[in-house]
Motif scaffolding. Structure first.
Motif, PDB file in Angstrom:
ATOM      1  N   ALA A   1     130.878  41.162  89.549  1.00 51.35           N
ATOM      2  CA  ALA A   1     132.369  41.777  90.277  1.00 51.35           C
ATOM      3  C   ALA A   1     132.326  42.665  89.935  1.00 51.35           C
ATOM      4  O   ALA A   1     132.532  43.945  90.694  1.00 51.35           O
ATOM      5  CB  ALA A   1     133.564  40.598  89.618  1.00 51.35           C
ATOM      6  N   LEU A   2     132.077  43.632  89.007  1.00 52.76           N
ATOM      7  CA  LEU A   2     132.191  44.533  88.783  1.00 52.76           C
ATOM      8  C   LEU A   2     130.864  45.705  89.433  1.00 52.76           C
ATOM      9  O   LEU A   2     130.985  46.680  90.363  1.00 52.76           O
ATOM     10  CB  LEU A   2     131.747  45.182  86.852  1.00 52.76           C
ATOM     11  N   SER A   3     129.873  45.394  89.778  1.00 54.67           N
ATOM     12  CA  SER A   3     128.726  45.535  90.378  1.00 54.67           C
ATOM     13  C   SER A   3     129.059  45.720  92.415  1.00 54.67           C
ATOM     14  O   SER A   3     128.862  46.753  92.960  1.00 54.67           O
ATOM     15  CB  SER A   3     127.314  45.242  90.633  1.00 54.67           C
ATOM     16  N   CYS A   4     129.120  44.689  92.438  1.00 55.76           N
ATOM     17  CA  CYS A   4     130.093  44.424  93.293  1.00 55.76           C
ATOM     18  C   CYS A   4     131.082  45.643  94.422  1.00 55.76           C
ATOM     19  O   CYS A   4     131.509  46.619  95.233  1.00 55.76           O
ATOM     20  CB  CYS A   4     130.709  43.349  93.937  1.00 55.76           C
ATOM     21  N   TYR A   5     132.731  45.401  93.506  1.00 51.72           N
ATOM     22  CA  TYR A   5     133.896  46.430  93.248  1.00 51.72           C
ATOM     23  C   TYR A   5     133.028  47.823  93.252  1.00 51.72           C
ATOM     24  O   TYR A   5     133.151  48.866  93.992  1.00 51.72           O
ATOM     25  CB  TYR A   5     134.639  46.173  92.433  1.00 51.72           C
ATOM     26  N   ARG A   6     132.033  48.676  92.228  1.00 54.78           N
ATOM     27  CA  ARG A   6     131.543  50.101  92.580  1.00 54.78           C
ATOM     28  C   ARG A   6     130.891  50.186  93.584  1.00 54.78           C
ATOM     29  O   ARG A   6     131.391  51.721  94.415  1.00 54.78           O
ATOM     30  CB  ARG A   6     130.517  49.922  91.305  1.00 54.78           C
ATOM     31  N   SER A   7     130.120  49.186  94.470  1.00 57.63           N
ATOM     32  CA  SER A   7     129.803  49.279  95.507  1.00 57.63           C
ATOM     33  C   SER A   7     130.942  49.627  96.788  1.00 57.63           C
ATOM     34  O   SER A   7     130.416  50.310  97.674  1.00 57.63           O
ATOM     35  CB  SER A   7     128.316  48.680  95.167  1.00 57.63           C
ATOM     36  N   PHE A   8     131.561  48.584  96.542  1.00 58.03           N
ATOM     37  CA  PHE A   8     132.850  49.011  96.934  1.00 58.03           C
ATOM     38  C   PHE A   8     133.232  49.700  97.503  1.00 58.03           C
ATOM     39  O   PHE A   8     133.808  51.170  98.371  1.00 58.03           O
ATOM     40  CB  PHE A   8     133.866  47.561  97.406  1.00 58.03           C
ATOM     41  N   ALA A   9     133.680  50.586  96.155  1.00 56.04           N
ATOM     42  CA  ALA A   9     134.812  51.613  96.279  1.00 56.04           C
ATOM     43  C   ALA A   9     133.884  52.837  96.462  1.00 56.04           C
ATOM     44  O   ALA A   9     134.124  54.315  96.703  1.00 56.04           O
ATOM     45  CB  ALA A   9     134.989  51.827  94.638  1.00 56.04           C
ATOM     46  N   ARG A  10     132.619  52.725  96.447  1.00 53.04           N
ATOM     47  CA  ARG A  10     132.046  54.146  96.765  1.00 53.04           C
ATOM     48  C   ARG A  10     131.290  54.174  97.712  1.00 53.04           C
ATOM     49  O   ARG A  10     130.437  55.191  98.242  1.00 53.04           O
ATOM     50  CB  ARG A  10     130.818  54.075  95.071  1.00 53.04           C
ATOM     51  N   GLY A  11     130.742  52.907  98.061  1.00 54.35           N
ATOM     52  CA  GLY A  11     130.217  53.371  99.845  1.00 54.35           C
ATOM     53  C   GLY A  11     131.030  53.816 100.779  1.00 54.35           C
ATOM     54  O   GLY A  11     132.038  53.923 100.647  1.00 54.35           O
ATOM     55  N   ARG A  12     130.165  54.596 101.327  1.00 52.97           N
ATOM     56  CA  ARG A  12     130.436  54.221 102.843  1.00 52.97           C
ATOM     57  C   ARG A  12     130.745  53.699 103.419  1.00 52.97           C
ATOM     58  O   ARG A  12     130.554  52.646 103.617  1.00 52.97           O
ATOM     59  CB  ARG A  12     129.687  55.609 103.415  1.00 52.97           C
ATOM     60  N   HIS A  13     132.156  54.489 104.345  1.00 48.43           N
ATOM     61  CA  HIS A  13     132.848  53.767 105.147  1.00 48.43           C
ATOM     62  C   HIS A  13     132.429  53.455 106.644  1.00 48.43           C
ATOM     63  O   HIS A  13     131.450  54.579 106.407  1.00 48.43           O
ATOM     64  CB  HIS A  13     134.245  53.644 105.332  1.00 48.43           C
ATOM     65  N   ALA A  14     132.112  52.472 107.349  1.00 52.43           N
ATOM     66  CA  ALA A  14     131.242  52.508 109.038  1.00 52.43           C
ATOM     67  C   ALA A  14     132.357  53.614 109.873  1.00 52.43           C
ATOM     68  O   ALA A  14     131.745  53.982 110.286  1.00 52.43           O
ATOM     69  CB  ALA A  14     131.433  50.858 109.061  1.00 52.43           C
ATOM     70  N   ASN A  15     133.178  53.511 109.839  1.00 54.62           N
ATOM     71  CA  ASN A  15     133.826  55.260 110.401  1.00 54.62           C
ATOM     72  C   ASN A  15     133.916  56.190 110.536  1.00 54.62           C
ATOM     73  O   ASN A  15     134.421  56.857 110.456  1.00 54.62           O
ATOM     74  CB  ASN A  15     134.778  54.994 110.588  1.00 54.62           C
ATOM     75  N   ALA A  16     133.553  56.120 108.340  1.00 55.07           N
ATOM     76  CA  ALA A  16     133.446  57.834 108.185  1.00 55.07           C
ATOM     77  C   ALA A  16     131.572  58.649 108.767  1.00 55.07           C
ATOM     78  O   ALA A  16     130.983  57.692 109.023  1.00 55.07           O
ATOM     79  CB  ALA A  16     133.576  57.687 106.617  1.00 55.07           C
TER      80      ALA A  16
END
Length: 137
Positions: A122-137
């Motif tokens: 869960a932490l690895s997925c959360y970190r990826s979600f929080a740090r990943g770039r958004h599709a519209n950015a």
């Protein structure tokens, strides 16, 4: 990340998700015809690994997957599946080493390891979600 890596990771996550769906359907179809320990361990592993794979598919679709989370997916999914299968099957069988105290401690330790693995996933997925770039950015 390169497109080839993303495509291969998507295929790997889809494969894990499909295997988990098959395992869950097998658990439903064999329920009552096999020992409870097999049904319980198969269902638990399918639920945990399948939700981990579904989360990675969501992160891929939303373009928020980081390279480290993608690399950690494979060893974490393998560890999560094996640990869940082993712990759930031994717990459901009522396996006891020599005394009930040893059995209780074995279950506490086993489910603590499983909870730690779920938290790491869960932490690895959360970190990826929080740090990943958004599709519209």
């Amino acid at each position: 990340m390169s497109r080839v890596f993303l495509i291969l990771h998507a295929l790997g996550a889809l494969t894990v998700f499909a295997i988990c769906l098959v395992a869950a359907s097998e658990s439903v179809s064999y329920y009552g015809a096999e020992p409870f320990a097999f049904t319980y361990s198969r269902s638990a592993a399918a639920l945990l690994c399948g939700s981990f794979a579904a989360t990675h598919l969501y992160l891929l679709a939303s373009r928020r997957l980081t390279f480290s989370a993608a690399l950690f997916f494979y060893p974490l999914c393998l560890l999560l599946g094996l640990a869940t299968e082993l712990i759930a099957r031994s717990g459901a069988k009522g396996w006891a080493p020599s005394s009930t105290t040893d059995a209780v401690w074995a279950n506490i330790i086993g489910y603590s390891v499983l909870a730690a693995l779920v938290a790491i996933c869960a932490l690895s997925c959360y970190r990826s979600f929080a740090r990943g770039r958004h599709a519209n950015a």
